[in-house]
Design a protein around this motif. Structure first.
Motif, PDB file in Angstrom:
ATOM      1  N   HIS A  15       0.852  -1.189   0.000  1.00  0.00           N
ATOM      2  CA  HIS A  15       0.000   0.000   0.000  1.00  0.00           C
ATOM      3  C   HIS A  15       0.883   1.232   0.000  1.00  0.00           C
ATOM      4  O   HIS A  15       2.080   1.129  -0.215  1.00  0.00           O
ATOM      5  CB  HIS A  15      -1.063  -0.012   1.087  1.00  0.00           C
ATOM      6  CG  HIS A  15      -0.605  -0.320   2.461  1.00  0.00           C
ATOM      7  ND1 HIS A  15       0.157   0.534   3.185  1.00  0.00           N
ATOM      8  CD2 HIS A  15      -0.827  -1.410   3.228  1.00  0.00           C
ATOM      9  CE1 HIS A  15       0.368  -0.012   4.370  1.00  0.00           C
ATOM     10  NE2 HIS A  15      -0.199  -1.189   4.423  1.00  0.00           N
ATOM     11  N   ALA A  16       0.262   2.380   0.178  1.00  0.00           N
ATOM     12  CA  ALA A  16       0.963   3.663   0.107  1.00  0.00           C
ATOM     13  C   ALA A  16       1.748   3.762  -1.200  1.00  0.00           C
ATOM     14  O   ALA A  16       1.239   3.414  -2.266  1.00  0.00           O
ATOM     15  CB  ALA A  16       1.851   3.856   1.320  1.00  0.00           C
ATOM     16  N   ARG A  17       2.999   4.132  -1.116  1.00  0.00           N
ATOM     17  CA  ARG A  17       3.770   4.431  -2.312  1.00  0.00           C
ATOM     18  C   ARG A  17       3.980   3.190  -3.203  1.00  0.00           C
ATOM     19  O   ARG A  17       3.797   3.264  -4.415  1.00  0.00           O
ATOM     20  CB  ARG A  17       5.106   5.048  -1.886  1.00  0.00           C
ATOM     21  CG  ARG A  17       5.890   5.582  -3.017  1.00  0.00           C
ATOM     22  CD  ARG A  17       6.842   6.685  -2.578  1.00  0.00           C
ATOM     23  NE  ARG A  17       7.730   6.989  -3.710  1.00  0.00           N
ATOM     24  CZ  ARG A  17       8.879   6.365  -3.909  1.00  0.00           C
ATOM     25  NH1 ARG A  17       9.305   5.446  -3.065  1.00  0.00           N
ATOM     26  NH2 ARG A  17       9.604   6.663  -4.967  1.00  0.00           N
ATOM     27  N   ALA A  20       0.989   2.613  -5.270  1.00  0.00           N
ATOM     28  CA  ALA A  20       0.826   3.647  -6.304  1.00  0.00           C
ATOM     29  C   ALA A  20       1.722   3.336  -7.502  1.00  0.00           C
ATOM     30  O   ALA A  20       1.291   3.395  -8.659  1.00  0.00           O
ATOM     31  CB  ALA A  20       1.156   5.019  -5.724  1.00  0.00           C
ATOM     32  N   ILE A  51      -5.623   1.298  -7.429  1.00  0.00           N
ATOM     33  CA  ILE A  51      -4.900   1.449  -6.159  1.00  0.00           C
ATOM     34  C   ILE A  51      -5.822   1.141  -4.986  1.00  0.00           C
ATOM     35  O   ILE A  51      -5.401   0.604  -3.970  1.00  0.00           O
ATOM     36  CB  ILE A  51      -4.280   2.867  -6.032  1.00  0.00           C
ATOM     37  CG1 ILE A  51      -3.396   2.912  -4.781  1.00  0.00           C
ATOM     38  CG2 ILE A  51      -5.328   3.949  -6.002  1.00  0.00           C
ATOM     39  CD1 ILE A  51      -2.514   4.125  -4.693  1.00  0.00           C
ATOM     40  N   MET A  55      -5.137  -1.620  -2.144  1.00  0.00           N
ATOM     41  CA  MET A  55      -5.136  -1.285  -0.722  1.00  0.00           C
ATOM     42  C   MET A  55      -6.069  -2.208   0.053  1.00  0.00           C
ATOM     43  O   MET A  55      -5.761  -2.641   1.158  1.00  0.00           O
ATOM     44  CB  MET A  55      -5.524   0.176  -0.537  1.00  0.00           C
ATOM     45  CG  MET A  55      -4.356   1.106  -0.858  1.00  0.00           C
ATOM     46  SD  MET A  55      -4.811   2.835  -1.060  1.00  0.00           S
ATOM     47  CE  MET A  55      -5.754   3.109   0.383  1.00  0.00           C
TER      48      MET A  55
ATOM     49  N   LEU B  78      -3.828   9.032  -8.250  1.00  0.00           N
ATOM     50  CA  LEU B  78      -4.210   7.724  -8.800  1.00  0.00           C
ATOM     51  C   LEU B  78      -5.654   7.371  -8.448  1.00  0.00           C
ATOM     52  O   LEU B  78      -6.383   6.800  -9.244  1.00  0.00           O
ATOM     53  CB  LEU B  78      -3.286   6.637  -8.260  1.00  0.00           C
ATOM     54  CG  LEU B  78      -2.034   6.345  -9.059  1.00  0.00           C
ATOM     55  CD1 LEU B  78      -1.206   5.320  -8.320  1.00  0.00           C
ATOM     56  CD2 LEU B  78      -2.386   5.832 -10.450  1.00  0.00           C
ATOM     57  N   TYR B 121      -4.392   2.186   8.731  1.00  0.00           N
ATOM     58  CA  TYR B 121      -3.911   3.031   7.644  1.00  0.00           C
ATOM     59  C   TYR B 121      -4.966   3.220   6.555  1.00  0.00           C
ATOM     60  O   TYR B 121      -5.145   4.311   6.025  1.00  0.00           O
ATOM     61  CB  TYR B 121      -2.647   2.405   7.058  1.00  0.00           C
ATOM     62  CG  TYR B 121      -2.150   3.069   5.802  1.00  0.00           C
ATOM     63  CD1 TYR B 121      -1.333   4.204   5.864  1.00  0.00           C
ATOM     64  CD2 TYR B 121      -2.513   2.582   4.551  1.00  0.00           C
ATOM     65  CE1 TYR B 121      -0.899   4.818   4.716  1.00  0.00           C
ATOM     66  CE2 TYR B 121      -2.085   3.201   3.388  1.00  0.00           C
ATOM     67  CZ  TYR B 121      -1.275   4.321   3.475  1.00  0.00           C
ATOM     68  OH  TYR B 121      -0.860   4.934   2.333  1.00  0.00           O
TER      69      TYR B 121
END
Lengths: 92, 562
Positions: A15-17, A20, A51, A55, B78, B121
């Protein structure tokens, strides 16, 4: 149908960067790619270019995922994606 | 020359051009259908184009951003054209003839809910999805995107009110001043402005009508906004800019003209803040907000996490006092594992120290973490509980502190009952710190966040000053010289700081930005003068009069533009 497995190398998981970067790479490919956790039925596989799907998949560091694609160039596409997943993207 | 009057909450005189903050995007009505002239295919194409446009805009902004902000913008970009989000919306358009606006609204809502349910998160990312949704709807409607306008040219931001989330996107290098039609002296806008050192006026009725690009003069001390500034005002702004440089330096000792020492401390919310405050000359920390450790979390942080976080602050102040406030959750700072969001009246609910009634253990573990963090540091660590209402609670808290090995327990005085019983309370703890923001809201029965109540919600209210006086009197009667400090926003107002000193307050704790201005004004006043001014404020018929009468006696304020 081509199929490859990959082990998530990024420490934060997918996840996160890292998510992406991966989603963007999938979006740039000519084929549609799905992703699922290893052992989950193929029917539950999700759109790998999303994305939000990535996630919600919540693949953690060290977990194995299955990538699937069909059609011309599927093998090459999956090969390139496996490389991305098996790199620690968060470290770069 | 047209002008507007509000409440000045952060001093400074500035001339600049106005940018209005776009209004929040309203929800498209439930059940809204496609216009009869539009086919589902066309609507889907329009939606995809809007999503792509938002994506391009966010991507563009990510190029110039740095650090954490950059990766957030990249990920958000995105999301804007994410297949899951868009496919969900297109399905609603195709199957139900739902309008594009309503379709994206609902699709994003279900994605956000899914993320929220994943927790941690992912739950935090739900906000990003809702932000993207608002941008797409604005794009579809052809109105400006919500949030602080992106601009390379400096501007004066005019808004209804700012939310905590706006702080992240507020670039103090571009925003010259803040003006809001809503909000009060304790609103988030005011707090953000003081922390960033930006001139600000809140509750200024009518400013929403000022056109984008208009030249205005803002006086953050007087609380005025003037269209088409004249030569005098331009000169005043220039004089302020010159003065601001000297007002930015604090020599590290708060003292009155006749040598009465008033230590000036800083309010901090973490180690980074503490380092900045120490660099600004703060004589210690009068308020360490520990919520930073807990907010945005689904679970209590571990002992180790807490110890590391607190130690970072202690290490910035070797040999100095650091007052730690235990967790202050509830009301405007909800925490999923501690507070009940469904309370009908959260400001009067289970918050602050009271969360120990409903979730015992969290406070005890926090005190243990503070004690562990204090070991081996040179900081003089004091601990206080927020929202103490009775002497019995104060005594219980002192007992918990002693058990944890913390030797200087104290209480926040923010509930009027604590001010009224301070003599008994101070018999059981070692110090009191007045939280003037909440003390004002409770004394005046006026919600801090409500613009229409701004006039009531100021610590200049003689009733609030009286409660401060009573708290000090309680300490005197108790007989052991136990210190009474102020750690609310009141201490950052240089004129009010003089009054507080006159009322007998021992220390003032404020945002580090305000230290130099408060020190500069205190240095011009003797203690007997401060006491006389306190008397004037106490006997005034209104807060406005109290402020005006005290300011009239302090010509130094006008000289410095404060």
């Amino acid at each position: 149908m081509s199929e490859r497995t990959a082990t998530i190398a990024s420490r934060v998981g997918l996840h996160a960067r890292p998510a992406a970067i991966f989603a963007e790479a999938v979006g740039a490919l000519p084929v549609e790619v799905t992703i699922a956790l290893e052992g989950d039925p193929a029917d539950d596989a999700m759109d790998a270019s999303s994305i939000l799907s990535l996630m919600s998949l919540g693949a953690a560091n060290g977990q194995v995922v299955v990538l699937r694609a069909e059609g011309d160039g599927a093998d090459e596409a999956l090969e390139s994606l496996v490389k991305i997943l098996e790199t620690d993207l968060d470290a770069e | 020359m047209q002008s507007f009057t509000g409440v000045g909450v952060s001093p400074g005189r500035i001339v600049g051009s106005v940018r209005q903050m776009p209004k929040a995007v309203s929800e498209p009505p439930a059940g809204e259908k496609l216009a009869s002239s539009t086919t589902a295919e066309d609507a889907a194409v329009t939606l995809r184009a809007a999503a792509k446009a938002v994506q391009a805009e966010l991507k563009q902004r990510s190029v110039s951003a740095t650090g954490a902000g950059k990766s957030v913008l990249e990920a958000t970009a995105l999301m804007a054209a994410d297949p899951m989000l868009i496919k969900g919306a297109v399905k609603l358009i195709t199957n139900n003839d739902t309008s594009a606006e309503r379709a994206i609204w609902e699709s994003a809502a279900s994605v956000a809910e899914m993320l929220h349910n994943l927790g941690g998160y992912m739950a935090e990312r739900a906000t990003d999805v809702l932000d993207v949704r608002a941008r797409i709807v604005a794009e579809l409607r052809g109105v400006p995107a919500p949030g602080i306008p992106a601009s390379d040219e400096p501007f004066i931001l005019v808004a209804d009110d700012l939310a905590p989330a706006d702080t992240a996107t507020l670039n103090p290098a571009v925003v010259l001043a803040l003006v809001t039609s809503g909000g009060g002296p304790q609103s988030h806008t005011a707090i953000i402005a003081r922390a960033l050192g930006l001139p600000a006026v809140v509750a200024a009725v009518g400013v929403e009508s000022i056109a984008d690009g208009s030249a205005v003069y803002v006086d953050g001390a007087a609380g005025s906004i003037t269209l088409d500034p004249d030569a005098d005002q331009v000169a005043a702004a220039e004089a302020w800019a010159a003065n601001a440089a000297t007002l930015a330096v604090f020599d590290g000792e708060g003292v009155t003209a006749d040598g009465h020492l008033v230590p000036l401390l800083a309010n901090v919310g973490g180690a980074a803040d503490a380092v900045k405050a120490a660099a600004a000359g703060a004589q210690g920390v009068g308020l360490l907000r520990t919520e930073f450790c807990f907010l945005d979390r689904d679970e209590e942080p571990t002992l180790d996490e807490q110890v590391t976080a607190y130690r970072g602050v202690f290490d910035a102040f070797p040999g100095k006092k650091v007052v730690v406030r235990t967790l202050d959750a509830g009301a405007d700072k909800p925490l999923p594992f501690l507070t009940d969001a469904s309370e009908p009246n959260p400001a009067l609910g289970v918050r602050g120290y009271r969360t120990d009634f409903t979730s015992p253990g969290v406070l005890k573990r926090q005190l243990a973490a503070i004690a562990t963090a204090a070991e081996g540091t040179e900081a003089d660590v004091w601990v206080m509980a927020p929202m103490i209402s009775t002497a019995e609670e104060a005594g219980d808290f002192a007992g918990m502190c002693r058990e944890a090995g913390l030797k200087t327990p104290g209480v926040m005085v923010e509930v009027p009952s604590a001010a009224l019983t301070s003599e008994t309370i101070l018999g059981l703890v070692d110090f009191a710190s007045l939280g003037t923001n909440d003390l004002t809201q409770y004394a005046m029965a006026a919600d801090r966040q409500l613009g229409p109540l701004a006039a009531l919600n100021t610590p200049w209210q003689p009733a609030v000053l009286k409660l401060i006086q009573l708290t000090v009197a309680g300490s005197v009667a108790e007989g052991n010289n136990k210190p009474v400090g102020v750690c609310g926003e009141a201490a950052a107002d240089p004129a009010l700081a003089v009054v507080l000193v006159g009322l007998g307050v021992n220390t003032l704790s404020m945002t580090a930005r305000a230290l130099a201005a408060v020190a500069a004004v205190l240095a011009k006043v003797t203690l007997p003068e401060a006491q006389r001014l306190a008397g004037i404020a106490l006997s005034a018929p209104s807060a406005l009069e109290a402020r005006a009468r005290v300011r009239a006696e302090l010509p130094v304020l006008d000289e410095l533009g404060l």
